[in-house]
Design a protein around this motif. Structure first.
Motif, short mmCIF file in Angstrom:
data_model
loop_
_atom_site.label_atom_id
_atom_site.label_comp_id
_atom_site.label_asym_id
_atom_site.label_seq_id
_atom_site.Cartn_x
_atom_site.Cartn_y
_atom_site.Cartn_z
N VAL A 301 25.07 45.63 29.79
CA VAL A 301 25.84 45.07 28.68
C VAL A 301 26.78 46.14 28.15
N PHE A 302 28.08 45.81 28.12
CA PHE A 302 29.08 46.69 27.53
C PHE A 302 29.22 46.31 26.05
N GLU A 303 29.16 47.30 25.18
CA GLU A 303 29.35 47.04 23.75
C GLU A 303 30.35 48.04 23.20
N ILE A 304 31.41 47.51 22.61
CA ILE A 304 32.48 48.33 22.05
C ILE A 304 32.65 47.93 20.59
N ALA A 305 32.59 48.93 19.70
CA ALA A 305 32.72 48.66 18.28
C ALA A 305 33.60 49.72 17.65
N ALA A 306 34.38 49.32 16.65
CA ALA A 306 35.25 50.27 15.96
C ALA A 306 35.71 49.68 14.64
N ALA A 307 35.67 50.47 13.58
CA ALA A 307 36.31 50.08 12.33
C ALA A 307 37.82 50.16 12.55
N PRO A 308 38.60 49.28 11.89
CA PRO A 308 38.26 48.37 10.81
C PRO A 308 37.75 47.00 11.26
N PHE A 309 37.38 46.85 12.52
CA PHE A 309 36.81 45.58 12.99
C PHE A 309 35.35 45.51 12.56
N ALA A 310 34.95 44.37 12.05
CA ALA A 310 33.57 44.22 11.57
C ALA A 310 32.61 43.87 12.70
N LEU A 311 33.13 43.30 13.77
CA LEU A 311 32.29 42.81 14.86
C LEU A 311 32.65 43.52 16.16
N PRO A 312 31.69 43.66 17.07
CA PRO A 312 31.96 44.30 18.35
C PRO A 312 32.46 43.29 19.38
N VAL A 313 32.82 43.81 20.54
CA VAL A 313 32.96 42.99 21.74
C VAL A 313 31.81 43.41 22.64
N ARG A 314 30.98 42.43 23.02
CA ARG A 314 29.72 42.73 23.71
C ARG A 314 29.57 41.77 24.89
N ASN A 315 29.66 42.32 26.10
CA ASN A 315 29.69 41.47 27.29
C ASN A 315 28.75 41.98 28.37
N PRO A 316 27.92 41.10 28.92
CA PRO A 316 27.10 41.48 30.09
C PRO A 316 27.95 41.49 31.36
N LEU A 317 27.55 42.30 32.32
CA LEU A 317 28.25 42.41 33.59
C LEU A 317 27.63 41.45 34.61
N ALA A 318 28.47 40.69 35.27
CA ALA A 318 28.02 39.75 36.30
C ALA A 318 28.89 39.90 37.54
N ARG A 319 28.42 39.37 38.66
CA ARG A 319 29.20 39.37 39.90
C ARG A 319 29.33 37.94 40.39
N ALA A 320 30.54 37.56 40.77
CA ALA A 320 30.79 36.20 41.28
C ALA A 320 30.21 36.03 42.67
N ALA A 321 29.91 34.81 43.00
CA ALA A 321 29.45 34.49 44.35
C ALA A 321 30.61 34.66 45.33
N ASP A 322 30.26 34.98 46.56
CA ASP A 322 31.28 35.15 47.60
C ASP A 322 32.01 33.82 47.82
N ALA A 323 33.33 33.88 47.90
CA ALA A 323 34.13 32.66 48.07
C ALA A 323 35.20 32.95 49.13
N PRO A 324 34.85 32.86 50.39
CA PRO A 324 35.83 33.15 51.45
C PRO A 324 37.08 32.26 51.33
N VAL A 325 38.20 32.85 51.65
CA VAL A 325 39.48 32.13 51.56
C VAL A 325 40.08 32.04 52.96
N THR A 326 40.48 30.87 53.34
CA THR A 326 41.16 30.65 54.62
C THR A 326 42.54 30.09 54.35
N VAL A 327 43.55 30.77 54.83
CA VAL A 327 44.91 30.29 54.68
C VAL A 327 45.22 29.38 55.87
N GLN A 328 45.70 28.19 55.58
CA GLN A 328 45.99 27.24 56.64
C GLN A 328 47.49 26.97 56.73
N ALA A 329 47.95 26.80 57.94
CA ALA A 329 49.34 26.43 58.16
C ALA A 329 49.51 24.94 57.84
N LEU A 330 50.63 24.61 57.26
CA LEU A 330 50.87 23.20 56.86
C LEU A 330 52.03 22.64 57.67
#
Length: 330
Positions: A301-330
């Motif tokens: 989890v990335f957490e970044i906080a700084a005044a004058p902001f009252a709230l942080p930005v807090r994000n977990p790290l994830a990885r997307a599923a593999d999504a192969p791409v095939t370019v097709q001729a039209l």
């Protein structure tokens, strides 16, 4: 006058705008988005502060509770994500060249400077021009459109092919283009620019590839004069424990470029002045866990906080599923 604007989305999907000043916050009646509020201010030739005051005060709101409940979304968006452009500038902060130079340096010494150090030194010399003058242009990069923007507590998802997912704690300028093509700065947001530093380190010409990633904004849009000095903390949590933590600095007092110079070199291009578009422009950082040898893992989890902001930005790290791409001729 300085205050903060937030966007709230209730469990039933109803959206609202919140204005926060100090410890108090209230709904802004009549507006469902910050973008709508900004367009109203432009149309009525008023400021955001005037538009909020004219709308009156709705019900009081506990923004801390709303953040913890996941009800706060990014403080800017557009119903058509293609009309949000995410871009940024690097090597803009005092000390920002050190980490980059470590990645790019091979046997450089003396006058044989890396390109990173050269562009940093050029910015240091000419990045803060006198009023009315144009300064040295910075490094610039493109991150994507609004589909890549995630909320302040949503996962930051790296592609399946990514070599790394690393935080970049910084400030982002939020802009809207008026009907006549005039760029208006709405304010600043806390941000995690999120990049693939392993890919960049392989060859700095792959910087463009490393930046095509998601990014997160904190929930608050700081409206008013930009603070010259911002001091915050960036940390990484793993299984609830802090594995890395470091202070970071931002604001013009800690930068080699002025905000106005960075803004000029972005908006000088006509394609970035298309009426109605939203721009999220990241101003850079000098603090990276990657530079300290940290290797992130999914679930961190990335957490970044700084005044004058009252709230942080807090994000977990994830990885997307593999999504192969095939370019097709039209």
């Amino acid at each position: 006058m300085t205050f903060r604007l937030l966007q709230h989305r209730a469990g039933n999907g109803v959206r609202s705008v919140i204005a926060a000043d100090g410890d108090g916050a209230h709904f802004v009646p009549g507006f469902e988005s910050v973008r709508a509020l900004a367009l109203h201010a432009i149309a009525t030739k008023s400021t955001l502060a005037d538009a909020v005051a004219a709308a009156g005060k709705g019900d009081a709101m506990d923004i801390v509770a709303a953040f913890e409940a996941g009800e706060l979304i990014a403080p800017i968006d557009h119903e058509d994500a293609a009309h949000v452009l995410m871009t940024g500038t690097g090597l803009t902060h005092l000390g920002s060249a050190e980490g980059r130079d470590k990645m790019h340096r091979a046997a450089a010494s003396g006058e044989n400077l890396t390109d990173s150090m050269r562009i940093f030194l050029e910015g240091l010399e000419g990045g803060k021009p006198a009023p009315g003058q144009v300064g040295q242009q910075p490094e610039w990069f493109y991150k994507g459109d609004g589909s890549q923007l995630v909320g302040p507590s949503d996962p930051l998802t790296m592609p399946a092919f990514a070599k790394d997912g690393g935080e970049e704690p910084e400030l982002a300028g939020i802009y809207i283009i008026g009907p006549d093509g005039t760029p208006f700065r709405l304010g600043l947001a806390l941000a995690n620019e999120f990049s693939d530093h392993v890919t960049e380190r392989h060859n700095y010409l792959w910087l463009a590839h490393s930046k095509l990633r998601q990014a997160a904004l904190g929930p608050e849009l700081l409206v008013g004069p930009p603070p010259a000095h911002v001091e915050g903390t960036s940390r990484i949590l793993r299984d609830g424990a802090t594995i890395w933590e470091k202070p970071f600095l931002s604001g013009e007092a800690n930068m080699s470029h002025s905000l106005s110079n960075l803004e000029h070199h972005h908006f000088k291009y006509a394609l970035f002045r298309r009426p109605g578009d939203i721009h999220v422009h990241f101003f850079g950082t000098a603090t990276l866990s990657f530079s300290d040898g940290v290797q992130t893992r999914e679930g961190d989890v990335f957490e970044i906080a700084a005044a004058p902001f009252a709230l942080p930005v807090r994000n977990p790290l994830a990885r997307a599923a593999d999504a192969p791409v095939t370019v097709q001729a039209l």
